[in-house]
Enzyme design. Structure first.
Site, PDB file in Angstrom:
ATOM      1  N   GLY A 175       4.252  -2.457   3.864  1.00 50.67           N
ATOM      2  CA  GLY A 175       4.912  -1.933   5.089  1.00 50.67           C
ATOM      3  C   GLY A 175       6.184  -2.821   5.458  1.00 50.67           C
ATOM      4  O   GLY A 175       6.852  -3.102   4.405  1.00 50.67           O
ATOM      5  N   ASP A 214       4.821  -6.473   0.194  1.00 47.78           N
ATOM      6  CA  ASP A 214       3.787  -6.541  -1.110  1.00 47.78           C
ATOM      7  C   ASP A 214       4.681  -6.534  -2.264  1.00 47.78           C
ATOM      8  O   ASP A 214       4.431  -6.825  -3.348  1.00 47.78           O
ATOM      9  CB  ASP A 214       2.586  -6.035  -1.143  1.00 47.78           C
ATOM     10  CG  ASP A 214       2.641  -4.622  -0.812  1.00 47.78           C
ATOM     11  OD1 ASP A 214       3.768  -4.127  -0.448  1.00 47.78           O
ATOM     12  OD2 ASP A 214       1.812  -3.566  -0.887  1.00 47.78           O
ATOM     13  N   GLY A 242       0.653   3.568  -1.041  1.00 41.19           N
ATOM     14  CA  GLY A 242       2.098   3.808  -0.666  1.00 41.19           C
ATOM     15  C   GLY A 242       2.865   3.729  -1.988  1.00 41.19           C
ATOM     16  O   GLY A 242       2.415   3.184  -3.071  1.00 41.19           O
ATOM     17  N   CYS A 276       5.874  12.004   6.418  1.00 41.00           N
ATOM     18  CA  CYS A 276       5.275  10.716   5.920  1.00 41.00           C
ATOM     19  C   CYS A 276       4.666   9.894   6.977  1.00 41.00           C
ATOM     20  O   CYS A 276       4.635   9.782   8.112  1.00 41.00           O
ATOM     21  CB  CYS A 276       6.686  10.135   5.491  1.00 41.00           C
ATOM     22  SG  CYS A 276       6.447   8.435   4.792  1.00 41.00           S
ATOM     23  N   CYS A 278       5.163   7.135   7.811  1.00 37.79           N
ATOM     24  CA  CYS A 278       5.982   6.279   8.832  1.00 37.79           C
ATOM     25  C   CYS A 278       6.460   7.051   9.946  1.00 37.79           C
ATOM     26  O   CYS A 278       7.077   6.505  10.835  1.00 37.79           O
ATOM     27  CB  CYS A 278       7.214   5.745   8.122  1.00 37.79           C
ATOM     28  SG  CYS A 278       8.410   7.115   7.542  1.00 37.79           S
ATOM     29  N   CYS A 283      10.424  11.971   2.920  1.00 32.98           N
ATOM     30  CA  CYS A 283      10.400  10.587   2.087  1.00 32.98           C
ATOM     31  C   CYS A 283       9.845  10.730   1.051  1.00 32.98           C
ATOM     32  O   CYS A 283       8.796  11.707   0.793  1.00 32.98           O
ATOM     33  CB  CYS A 283       9.620   9.632   3.006  1.00 32.98           C
ATOM     34  SG  CYS A 283      10.266   9.126   4.489  1.00 32.98           S
ATOM     35  N   GLU A 285       7.922   8.952  -0.689  1.00 29.46           N
ATOM     36  CA  GLU A 285       6.393   8.492  -0.724  1.00 29.46           C
ATOM     37  C   GLU A 285       5.360   9.732  -0.156  1.00 29.46           C
ATOM     38  O   GLU A 285       4.289   9.652  -0.632  1.00 29.46           O
ATOM     39  CB  GLU A 285       6.249   7.227   0.610  1.00 29.46           C
ATOM     40  CG  GLU A 285       4.699   6.722   0.431  1.00 29.46           C
ATOM     41  CD  GLU A 285       4.562   5.660   1.534  1.00 29.46           C
ATOM     42  OE1 GLU A 285       4.123   5.790   2.169  1.00 29.46           O
ATOM     43  OE2 GLU A 285       5.186   4.489   1.232  1.00 29.46           O
TER      44      GLU A 285
END
Length: 426
Positions: A175, A214, A242, A276, A278, A283, A285
């Site tokens: 995130g 991460d 993700g 997405c 988000c 995106c 992803e």
């Protein structure tokens, strides 16, 4: 292209030091006290004579003798019999230097959508314990803090130490993470936004806590334990639930002006494209992550069961592809083409020496098939004869936990020995 295994993860053997941390000197080294440079060089090499240490750092033997004597007196370095072939300084007994592994211990924790993993590392970077716990989808922050406390208790019990014996805890989460403040603006593992994770975790554990994205920690793990140890500039693209990216420039993780990292997954590849998680559209992803593949499977295949974004449905989709289902294969190949576009953009913008594809979803070989890598080569700038070296590391959450542990080791080194540590933003 086949996956490679260059990371040294798992329990370490203090009797056979392998070293951890960057081996190649940065092109423009940040000002650090000589004592810290000496300590970090010893930790990186695992074991080294004073003479070799002086040559590696380009300093006088007398300076090395003075600084190492202080570090030994303070309990950070120790002397061991010199390995055959090494050259001691003239007049000194044949001994080598190692980090005093028991000087401090740290813990690194990786939160993810499937499971949460923790490791404990000694001051030399050896793993001395690990633990994991299944994840609960979008749990309240307070519940996740309790999971953290249990994981810390588990690794400490296995290592034979108390939680209060830890010098630092590092935490990695997916995130949007403000590394400097320890605040998580948004993460799929938390059921709330704007979580002051570092403060809440520190208050619960009674320990100093440092937090990062991460993907940044995957890059840090490669820098400390893997293929990045001898490189100045490289990128790690992580594909799990993700899509993330960690970028190392001149031996330092690049986090940007606001400390939010390099969000490759949220670069746009389609105007008004797929939604997405988000909240925006188009995106990258949204075309390659688990939930994107699950969405495609729901639409294109008669696969009942599993929720959108569920790993079970993606596993079934992969099994169908391997069994010869042309529709399932086309879903993965389409995702691979989008991934190739993203990787080519990374190469064109940053020109890394090495590009590492990391994460458990690298098991889905359609995403990095030869035709996918060929598409990367076809999209990079013509001035490049070939793309940079590309490696596949199909490591799971243990990688992120080690990156969090390295972040913690850097913080302790900074605090105890002095000078800016690698975790600082570039």
């Amino acid at each position: 292209m086949t996956p490679v295994s260059t990371l040294h993860l798992g329990p370490g053997n203090p009797d056979q030091p392998r070293g951890c941390g960057p081996l190649a000197p940065p092109r423009s080294p940040a000002p650090r006290p000589l004592r810290q440079q000496i300590f970090e060089q010893v930790r990186a090499m695992g074991e080294v004579s004073r003479g070799q240490l002086a040559r590696e750092l380009g300093v006088s033997p007398a300076s090395v003798t003075t600084q190492t004597s202080e570090l030994i007196e303070q309990g950070y370095l120790t002397e061991v019999p010199l390995v055959p072939g090494a050259e001691p300084l003239r007049g000194r007994p044949p001994v080598a230097l190692r980090v005093a592994a028991g000087a401090h211990a740290v813990a690194g924790v990786k939160f993810s959508m499937r499971k949460h993993v923790a490791v404990a590392l000694d001051f030399a970077g050896n793993q001395i314990a690990e633990a994991c716990e299944p994840a609960r989808d979008r749990a309240p922050p307070g519940d996740q803090i309790e999971v953290l406390a249990r994981l810390i208790g588990s690794v400490c019990a296995e290592a034979g130490i108390g939680p209060g014996d830890l010098a630092q805890v590092g935490i990695g989460v997916p995130g949007f993470v403000d590394h400097a403040s320890g605040r998580v603006h948004w993460s799929p593992v938390f059921g709330a936004r704007d979580v002051d994770l570092a403060q809440a975790a520190s208050a619960r554990l009674g320990l100093p806590v440092i937090v990062d994205n991460d993907a940044n920690l995957a890059a840090l793990a490669e820098l400390w334990f893997g293929s990045g140890r001898t490189l100045s500039d490289f990128a790690v693209v992580t594909l799990e639930h993700g899509l993330g990216m960690g970028l190392v420039l001149n031996h330092r993780v690049f986090r940007g002006a606001l400390g939010l990292g390099v969000e490759l997954g949220h670069t746009k590849v389609e105007l008004d494209g797929a939604l997405c998680r988000c909240g925006q559209r188009g995106c990258l992803e949204a075309y390659v992550a688990d939930y994107a593949l699950a969405r495609e499977a729901h639409v294109a295949l008669d696969l009942a069961g599993g929720s959108v974004g569920g790993a079970d449905l993606v596993e079934r989709l992969y099994a169908e592809a391997k069994a010869g289902n042309a529709v399932a294969q086309s879903i993965f190949r389409r995702a691979g083409r989008y991934l190739a576009l993203g990787l080519a953009n990374v190469i064109n913008v940053f020109d890394p020496e090495l590009l590492i594809l990391s994460g458990e979803r690298m098991r889905y070989d359609y995403l990095h098939a030869q035709e996918t890598i060929a598409e990367v080569g076809g999209s990079v700038l013509p001035a490049r004869a070939t793309p940079p070296r590309i490696e596949v590391h199909a490591w799971g959450d243990l990688l992120g936990a080690h990156g969090a542990g390295a972040l913690a080791l850097g913080a302790v080194t900074d605090r105890r020995i002095g000078g800016p540590f690698e975790g600082a933003a570039a």
